[in-house]
Design an enzyme around this catalytic site. Structure first.
Site, PDB file in Angstrom:
ATOM      1  N   LYS A 187       0.818  -1.211   0.169  1.00 58.38           N
ATOM      2  CA  LYS A 187       0.108  -0.050  -0.125  1.00 58.38           C
ATOM      3  C   LYS A 187       1.002   1.134  -0.089  1.00 58.38           C
ATOM      4  O   LYS A 187       1.521   1.353   1.116  1.00 58.38           O
ATOM      5  CB  LYS A 187      -0.891   0.040   1.292  1.00 58.38           C
ATOM      6  CG  LYS A 187      -1.832   1.054   1.447  1.00 58.38           C
ATOM      7  CD  LYS A 187      -2.800   1.318   0.304  1.00 58.38           C
ATOM      8  CE  LYS A 187      -3.634   0.354   0.116  1.00 58.38           C
ATOM      9  NZ  LYS A 187      -4.708   0.642  -1.139  1.00 58.38           N
ATOM     10  N   HIS A 314      -9.034  -7.441  -4.810  1.00 59.94           N
ATOM     11  CA  HIS A 314      -8.560  -6.825  -3.981  1.00 59.94           C
ATOM     12  C   HIS A 314      -9.351  -6.985  -2.360  1.00 59.94           C
ATOM     13  O   HIS A 314     -10.696  -7.427  -2.790  1.00 59.94           O
ATOM     14  CB  HIS A 314      -8.391  -5.112  -4.093  1.00 59.94           C
ATOM     15  CG  HIS A 314      -9.708  -4.476  -3.882  1.00 59.94           C
ATOM     16  ND1 HIS A 314      -9.783  -3.382  -2.747  1.00 59.94           N
ATOM     17  CD2 HIS A 314     -10.815  -4.585  -4.233  1.00 59.94           C
ATOM     18  CE1 HIS A 314     -10.805  -2.878  -2.530  1.00 59.94           C
ATOM     19  NE2 HIS A 314     -11.696  -3.541  -3.580  1.00 59.94           N
TER      20      HIS A 314
END
Ligand code: GKR
Ligand code: MG
Length: 416
Positions: A187, A314
């Site tokens: 991330k 995701h």
């Protein structure tokens, strides 16, 4: 067979301060646990978001589903649309992407109805979805820069502060060692782009054969993203949401060869058409929590096949019912050929019987059902519902939470 009763239970699950473009995770993440009962004694399960707009939508619709035939998904949709006219999105207007409340509510109840159908005929959910292309689903490590957790009132920290490239590589080593993950997703959008490039290069050095991805969630301008792509050429399998908005993604895409993936600019079927016309992305991320349920996620796969796009999956912070549903959807989506990401290792709680599923070499066996193949641990749900009542968090606000760690933090997307 008819639906007789629905229970929607909000729960709070201890979380750790994972950083992203918008800020940082709060002390808990919120989920809704759904139980749908039938007059034949079956109970269908589902798990979805627990923040206030979603929860209110679920609670509004739940009593109106009495008498529904679990095989009639058209009636499910119609009842939800009648109950929530002009409902809009689930997120605050400042969110980077939004999902239609009707889609999110539909998705949540659909999974529970499919679970019931699987239980009725004694078949796993993937069979209700058309059969399994694979019975083993591969997951990637979801790596985050993070702060050391300050307030341990609601649960312990996991891994302490991770705010440098070297610390991030250590985090990856821990996850790969513990879970055997074979691909790695960072991330991004948290540190300066050069530091995130350095992180990816160090990951490549430490893990020469693991496919790598970074997801800065729109943090970079097109020139910054182009510079990053030049530095990471040949290093990434794909780049997820480097720029904010469809047009910025298309502008970048025209300048590079690296595939772009998204769970921000294409989140509804209509947007696939625009994305293809503009060649803005090459991979769309599936998520049964808003792509109109498990059946919608399968349709997404089919549309991507037809459009020549790739499909990956995701996640958001979640527990075992969502994890089981992800496995069934991944099993039944033939062209989902990338490893799914999962937030699962970032929590230590579970609400399904039998405890936390064990990853082997980064993979999970798809539960063999019937239905989702998981049973609710009612005591665990009660404990996390009690936490929900105590913690006084009813919405997700990563930006507000960030001010506790960086008092002068100003959210800016794109930032660099
Ligand atoms: O949990 O911080 C997070 C993630 O950033 C999540 O909110 C995203 O929805 O993981 C997701 C993604 O963008 O892929
Ligand atoms: Mg993403």
């Amino acid at each position: 067979m008819r639906v007789t009763e629905i229970t929607v239970t909000p729960i709070a699950v201890p979380d750790v301060p994972l950083a992203n473009t918008k800020g940082v995770h709060q002390s808990v993440f919120l989920r809704s646990i759904i139980q749908v009962k039938t007059d034949t004694g079956l109970v269908g399960l589902s798990e979805t978001y627990g923040a206030k707009r979603t929860l209110a939508g679920l609670q509004t619709v739940a009593p109106l589903l009495e008498g529904l035939d679990p095989y009639d998904l058209r009636d499910l949709r119609a009842r939800i649309e009648r109950a929530l006219p002009d409902a809009g999105g689930i997120n605050a207007p400042t969110a980077l992407a939004d999902h239609q409340l009707v889609d999110v509510v539909y998705s949540a109840f659909e999974i529970a109805l499919l679970d019931i159908r699987g239980k009725e005929v004694g078949r796993p959910l993937y069979d209700i979805l058309g059969g399994a292309k694979r019975k083993t689903v591969s997951f990637g490590a979801y790596l985050f820069f993070k702060f050391a957790k300050r307030d341990l009132t609601f649960g312990p920290d996991i891994m302490g502060e991770v705010m440098t490239p070297d610390a991030l590589v250590e985090q990856a080593r821990t996850f790969v060692g513990e879970y055997g993950f074979r691909s790695l997703k960072l991330k991004g959008g948290v540190l300066e782009p050069d530091l995130e490039v350095e992180t990816m290069l160090k990951l490549r050095e430490a893990f020469p054969h693991h496919p790598l991805r970074i997801d800065p969630m729109g943090a970079w301008t097109v020139p910054t993203a182009k510079r990053v792509v030049d530095q990471l050429s040949g290093v990434l399998e794909y780049l997820e949401d480097p720029c904010r908005g469809m047009d910025a993604m298309a502008e970048l895409s025209a300048q590079i060869d690296m595939p772009l993936a998204t769970n921000l600019v294409v989140v509804e079927f209509e947007q696939i058409i625009e994305a293809v016309k503009k060649d803005a992305v090459q991979i769309i991320l599936s998520d049964h929590h808003y792509w109109r349920g498990a059946t919608g996620a399968i349709h997404l796969g089919e549309m991507c096949r037809a459009a020549g796009l790739g499909v990956s999956m995701h996640s958001n912070s979640h527990l075992g019912i969502s994890l089981a549903a992800m496995c069934h959807v991944a099993a039944a989506t033939p062209n989902l050929t990338y490893d799914c990401d999962t937030h699962y290792p970032w929590s230590s709680k579970e609400i399904v019987k039998g405890g936390r599923p064990q990853f082997r070499d980064g993979t999970l066996q798809v539960p063999e059902g019937p239905g989702l193949g998981v049973e609710l641990d009612h005591e665990a749900v009660a404990e996390l519902h009690d936490l929900y009542n105590r913690v006084m968090v009813v919405d997700r606000d990563d930006t507000d939470e960030m001010l506790k760690y960086v008092p002068d933090y100003v959210r800016k997307v794109p930032r660099w």
